[in-house]
Write a protein that holds these residues in place. Structure first.
Motif, PDB file in Angstrom:
ATOM      1  N   CYS A  13      94.660  58.098  34.906  1.00 26.77           N
ATOM      2  CA  CYS A  13      93.248  58.194  34.534  1.00 26.77           C
ATOM      3  C   CYS A  13      92.711  56.770  34.384  1.00 26.77           C
ATOM      4  CB  CYS A  13      93.123  58.971  33.228  1.00 26.77           C
ATOM      5  SG  CYS A  13      91.435  59.033  32.580  1.00 26.77           S
ATOM      6  N   PRO A  14      91.565  56.466  34.985  1.00 26.66           N
ATOM      7  CA  PRO A  14      91.019  55.117  34.877  1.00 26.66           C
ATOM      8  C   PRO A  14      90.655  54.714  33.448  1.00 26.66           C
ATOM      9  CG  PRO A  14      89.747  56.432  36.445  1.00 26.66           C
ATOM     10  CD  PRO A  14      90.767  57.323  35.846  1.00 26.66           C
ATOM     11  N   ASN A  15      90.435  55.674  32.562  1.00 24.40           N
ATOM     12  CA  ASN A  15      90.033  55.353  31.195  1.00 24.40           C
ATOM     13  C   ASN A  15      91.218  55.242  30.250  1.00 24.40           C
ATOM     14  OD1 ASN A  15      87.262  55.201  31.664  1.00 24.40           O
ATOM     15  ND2 ASN A  15      87.087  57.402  31.581  1.00 24.40           N
ATOM     16  N   CYS A  16      92.034  56.296  30.155  1.00 26.79           N
ATOM     17  CA  CYS A  16      93.092  56.298  29.140  1.00 26.79           C
ATOM     18  C   CYS A  16      94.489  56.069  29.720  1.00 26.79           C
ATOM     19  CB  CYS A  16      93.057  57.613  28.369  1.00 26.79           C
ATOM     20  SG  CYS A  16      93.538  59.035  29.370  1.00 26.79           S
ATOM     21  N   LYS A  17      94.594  56.026  31.029  1.00 26.81           N
ATOM     22  CA  LYS A  17      95.851  55.737  31.746  1.00 26.81           C
ATOM     23  C   LYS A  17      96.890  56.861  31.662  1.00 26.81           C
ATOM     24  CE  LYS A  17      94.075  51.761  32.657  1.00 26.81           C
ATOM     25  NZ  LYS A  17      92.954  51.852  33.536  1.00 26.81           N
ATOM     26  N   PHE A  29      90.100  61.806  36.714  1.00 30.40           N
ATOM     27  CA  PHE A  29      90.205  61.664  35.266  1.00 30.40           C
ATOM     28  C   PHE A  29      91.117  62.750  34.709  1.00 30.40           C
ATOM     29  CE2 PHE A  29      86.086  60.192  36.729  1.00 30.40           C
ATOM     30  CZ  PHE A  29      86.161  58.869  36.355  1.00 30.40           C
ATOM     31  N   CYS A  34      87.080  61.917  29.414  1.00 27.10           N
ATOM     32  CA  CYS A  34      87.228  60.660  30.155  1.00 27.10           C
ATOM     33  C   CYS A  34      86.229  60.587  31.312  1.00 27.10           C
ATOM     34  CB  CYS A  34      88.652  60.500  30.656  1.00 27.10           C
ATOM     35  SG  CYS A  34      89.798  59.970  29.365  1.00 27.10           S
ATOM     36  N   ARG A  35      85.931  61.710  31.930  1.00 22.87           N
ATOM     37  CA  ARG A  35      84.955  61.755  33.021  1.00 22.87           C
ATOM     38  C   ARG A  35      83.569  61.382  32.501  1.00 22.87           C
ATOM     39  NH1 ARG A  35      81.669  65.600  34.863  1.00 22.87           N
ATOM     40  NH2 ARG A  35      82.548  67.161  33.476  1.00 22.87           N
ATOM     41  N   ILE A  37      82.872  59.649  29.728  1.00 17.48           N
ATOM     42  CA  ILE A  37      82.903  58.239  29.324  1.00 17.48           C
ATOM     43  C   ILE A  37      82.613  57.350  30.532  1.00 17.48           C
ATOM     44  CG2 ILE A  37      84.429  56.360  28.585  1.00 17.48           C
ATOM     45  CD1 ILE A  37      85.748  58.417  26.679  1.00 17.48           C
ATOM     46  N   ASP A  38      83.241  57.647  31.666  1.00 17.48           N
ATOM     47  CA  ASP A  38      83.035  56.858  32.879  1.00 17.48           C
ATOM     48  C   ASP A  38      81.590  56.968  33.359  1.00 17.48           C
ATOM     49  OD1 ASP A  38      84.458  55.304  35.123  1.00 17.48           O
ATOM     50  OD2 ASP A  38      83.367  56.872  36.209  1.00 17.48           O
ATOM     51  N   ARG A  41      79.409  54.775  31.340  1.00 14.05           N
ATOM     52  CA  ARG A  41      79.547  53.347  31.693  1.00 14.05           C
ATOM     53  C   ARG A  41      78.696  52.994  32.906  1.00 14.05           C
ATOM     54  NH1 ARG A  41      86.007  53.020  30.573  1.00 14.05           N
ATOM     55  NH2 ARG A  41      85.834  52.785  28.323  1.00 14.05           N
ATOM     56  N   TYR A  47      79.277  49.111  34.785  1.00  8.15           N
ATOM     57  CA  TYR A  47      79.855  48.981  36.125  1.00  8.15           C
ATOM     58  C   TYR A  47      78.733  48.563  37.066  1.00  8.15           C
ATOM     59  CZ  TYR A  47      83.706  51.976  34.440  1.00  8.15           C
ATOM     60  OH  TYR A  47      84.751  52.512  33.759  1.00  8.15           O
TER      61      TYR A  47
END
Length: 64
Positions: A13-17, A29, A34-35, A37-38, A41, A47
């Motif tokens: 996952c790009p946010n929490c790994k 995600f 997490c989706r 949150i992205d 951003r 971004y």
């Protein structure tokens, strides 16, 4: 050494790994949180896509 096929690969996952499977409804995600949150951003400008800014159209132009 045994190679994994592309379908067996696990992604992070790009946010929490956390590990994410391709068949996850929120891929790439791990979860809806997490989706979102992205998305936030992107919405706040954290971004950016590299390059020159797009030109801003002049309101005084006659469109027709």
């Amino acid at each position: 050494m045994q190679l994994k096929s592309v379908n067996d690969s696990r992604f992070r996952c790009p946010n929490c790994k956390k590990a994410v499977e391709r068949d996850n409804d929120n891929f790439p995600f791990c979860c809806d949180r997490c989706r979102i949150i992205d998305l936030g951003r992107w919405a706040t400008g954290d971004y950016r896509i590299a390059g020159d800014p797009a030109p801003i159209p002049d309101d005084s132009e006659d469109y027709g």
